[in-house]
Design an enzyme around this catalytic site. Structure first.
Site, PDB file in Angstrom:
ATOM      1  N   CYS B 165       0.749  -1.236   0.003  1.00 17.13           N
ATOM      2  CA  CYS B 165      -0.086   0.035   0.085  1.00 17.13           C
ATOM      3  C   CYS B 165       1.081   1.255   0.075  1.00 17.13           C
ATOM      4  CB  CYS B 165      -0.750  -0.004   1.093  1.00 17.13           C
ATOM      5  SG  CYS B 165      -1.947  -1.526   1.269  1.00 17.13           S
ATOM      6  N   HIS B 305      -2.503   7.565   6.622  1.00 19.66           N
ATOM      7  CA  HIS B 305      -2.724   6.437   5.756  1.00 19.66           C
ATOM      8  C   HIS B 305      -4.062   5.950   6.615  1.00 19.66           C
ATOM      9  CE1 HIS B 305      -1.810   2.743   3.830  1.00 19.66           C
ATOM     10  NE2 HIS B 305      -2.062   2.052   4.735  1.00 19.66           N
ATOM     11  N   GLU B 316      -1.023   5.365  14.222  1.00 19.53           N
ATOM     12  CA  GLU B 316      -0.689   6.629  13.492  1.00 19.53           C
ATOM     13  C   GLU B 316      -0.775   7.825  14.064  1.00 19.53           C
ATOM     14  OE1 GLU B 316      -2.320   6.657   9.430  1.00 19.53           O
ATOM     15  OE2 GLU B 316      -0.921   8.094   8.828  1.00 19.53           O
ATOM     16  N   LYS B 337      -9.487   7.936   2.887  1.00 13.02           N
ATOM     17  CA  LYS B 337      -9.946   6.624   2.501  1.00 13.02           C
ATOM     18  C   LYS B 337     -11.320   6.283   3.099  1.00 13.02           C
ATOM     19  CE  LYS B 337      -5.566   4.158   2.343  1.00 13.02           C
ATOM     20  NZ  LYS B 337      -4.537   5.186   2.801  1.00 13.02           N
ATOM     21  N   HIS B 342      -9.557   1.823   0.196  1.00  7.58           N
ATOM     22  CA  HIS B 342      -8.177   1.713   0.136  1.00  7.58           C
ATOM     23  C   HIS B 342      -7.779   1.169  -1.212  1.00  7.58           C
ATOM     24  CE1 HIS B 342      -4.162   1.054   1.120  1.00  7.58           C
ATOM     25  NE2 HIS B 342      -4.352   0.368   2.340  1.00  7.58           N
ATOM     26  N   PHE B 403       1.754  -3.381   3.885  1.00 12.41           N
ATOM     27  CA  PHE B 403       2.048  -4.765   4.485  1.00 12.41           C
ATOM     28  C   PHE B 403       3.679  -4.932   4.110  1.00 12.41           C
ATOM     29  CE2 PHE B 403      -2.322  -6.908   4.038  1.00 12.41           C
ATOM     30  CZ  PHE B 403      -2.778  -5.856   5.400  1.00 12.41           C
TER      31      PHE B 403
END
Lengths: 78, 416
Positions: B165, B305, B316, B337, B342, B403
């Site tokens: 991502c 994110h 975050e 998002k 996403h 990831f």
């Protein structure tokens, strides 16, 4: 147009995105119909699937025009 | 060696909330959700039956039928957004030296649907391999950059970055670095993803990563809300034309913003879970600020994110507080998002575009779907909940994490 020829022509129209009028017996896949080497491989595979035949690689190399494809299939299709 | 300045001179977007840059930006400001029941396959047996899909998109309106057939969806999306950005930049009209224009694209996965289809075909047969000659060149993730270069004859640096991502932020940072080092005059960058298919949804469901709020898709992506239950899968593409500032000025280009800096780091902690204290996220923002030579207090907006997952949304904000201290309460934060879902490897691209448009218009798009505060999150921070907010945006930072523990931050600023 024979049944085999009309089926061959419609596969070519579908895969190469060309007009039916361009798909003459003499038309070469690469020189006249805009196919690259991968397109040609794909066409051969589609013919194999459509007519339930196996076209060996050394034979496939000789199939470069619409007419050659039709004759090969006429001779080899069950 | 003196580094060159890099500016943004063209943008393109194909997203679940709008199929052009303008539609996308307007939808962001309206707070529109792109989530709905999945149309691309029968998801009735799946734990998650909704996604943020592209809507009203006919590929043949954009790409010749014969060409489109040889492109996986992720490449089709790439071509459409890159074409919009190229037209927007008017770069080709200036007859540039195309040996010095590159393409650095991002995709987390590549042609997943192509892989799925070919494998399905194989299983239907008698074991004789009959793979389509276009299978490999359709599927491989790098091919999107290849197609864009072929369309425009761009012979500069050309590749695709793969970091889940974070992929397209890595692409943007690489493009920025190559231009400032003088290796290219302009680079088409961004990213695309198309994973709303059986393997994509099934795979992410297997990971327990997706929201399962099937009774209310449009409120499922709710970053920082107490009842968030996972991310909502999106698809699409975003494209940016980055250009050497002098090159852009010389040809009289429209300039959206300047690319100020980029940071990259790794969590080195777990394959899918973020570090609980957000160490990688903290480091990457510090790196980006250092690279941009900007003090934390200069940042007006952080596009986080913020995927709406239980763990990520706690880590975050913690990282932001460590980097920005008291200023954490002054800046605007939002997770777009909440609207787009996403987009995986395309997330960084469309979120960079959100930052750039926020700078251009001095408006911060919202984090929609906020219903209940989460006591584990410091809600004195301004998450721009539910409604866009006008404020001067001179500097905006975009975070994306992938990831594998990949972290990236890109900073954009008003051209001054």
């Amino acid at each position: 147009m024979s049944d085999i020829k009309s089926r061959v022509v419609s596969i070519i129209i579908d895969k190469l995105g060309v007009e039916e009028a361009e798909v003459t017996t003499e038309a070469s896949f690469t020189n006249d119909l805009g196919a690259d080497s991968l397109d040609t491989v794909e066409l051969i595979m589609e013919f194999e699937k459509e007519f339930n035949i196996a076209i060996p690689d050394d034979q496939a190399e000789n199939i470069q025009t619409v007419g050659q494809a039709v004759s090969y299939i006429e001779e080899n299709a069950k | 060696m003196e580094l060159k300045r890099v500016v943004v001179t063209g943008l393109g977007a194909l997203t679940p909330i709008g199929n052009t840059l303008e539609e996308y930006w307007n939808a962001l400001l309206e707070g529109k959700s792109g989530a709905a029941p999945i149309q691309q396959f029968d998801a009735s047996k799946f734990k998650t039956q909704f996604a943020c899909e592209i809507k009203d998109f006919k590929v043949n309106d954009h790409i010749d039928r014969k060409e489109a057939r040889k492109l996986d969806q992720f490449s089709q999306y790439a071509m459409v957004s890159a074409t919009e950005a190229m037209a927007d930049s008017k770069l080709m009209e200036s007859e540039p030296n195309t040996d010095r224009i590159g393409v650095i694209w991002g995709s987390g996965i590549g042609g997943l649907k192509t892989f799925q289809d070919e494998h399905e075909n194989f299983l239907k047969g008698d074991g004789t391999p009959k793979f389509n000659p276009f299978f490999i060149p359709k599927m491989i993730a790098d091919i999107a950059a290849g197609h864009i270069s072929i369309k425009y004859g761009l012979r500069g640096p050309n590749y695709v970055t793969v970091s889940a991502c974070a992929s397209s932020t890595n692409a943007i940072i690489d493009a920025f670095n190559l231009i400032r080092l003088g290796k290219a005059d302009a680079i088409v960058t961004g990213g695309s993803e198309a994973a709303v298919n059986i393997m994509g949804v099934g795979g992410f469901n297997g990971l327990r990563a997706l929201s399962m709020r099937n009774d209310s898709p449009e409120t499922a992506s709710r970053p920082f809300d107490k009842d968030r239950d996972g991310f909502v899968l999106g698809e699409g593409a975003g494209a940016l034309i980055l250009e050497d500032y002098d090159h852009a000025v010389k040809r009289g280009a429209k300039i959206y913003a300047e690319v100020a800096g980029g940071g990259m780091s790794s969590d080195a902690y777990h394959i899918t879970a973020p570090h609980p204290e957000g160490i990688g996220a903290r480091n990457v923002m510090i790196e980006a600020l250092k690279d941009a030579e900007l003090a934390p207090e200069t940042v007006d907006y952080i596009n986080v994110h913020g995927t709406s997952t239980p763990l990520g949304d706690i880590a975050e904000p913690k990282a932001i507080k460590q980097v920005f201290g008291e200023h954490s309460y002054n800046l605007n934060i939002s997770s777009t998002k909440s609207m787009t879902g996403h987009l995986l490897g395309a997330a960084g691209a469309i979120e960079a575009i959100a930052c750039i448009m926020a700078i251009k218009h001095d408006i911060v798009p919202p984090t929609i779907n906020h219903f209940t505060d989460d006591p584990e999150i410091d809600n004195k921070m301004n998450f721009t909940f539910n409604k866009a907010e006008k404020r001067t945006v001179d500097v905006a930072l975009s975070n994306t994490f992938g990831f594998g523990g990949h972290n990236t931050s890109a900073i954009f600023k008003k051209l001054k």
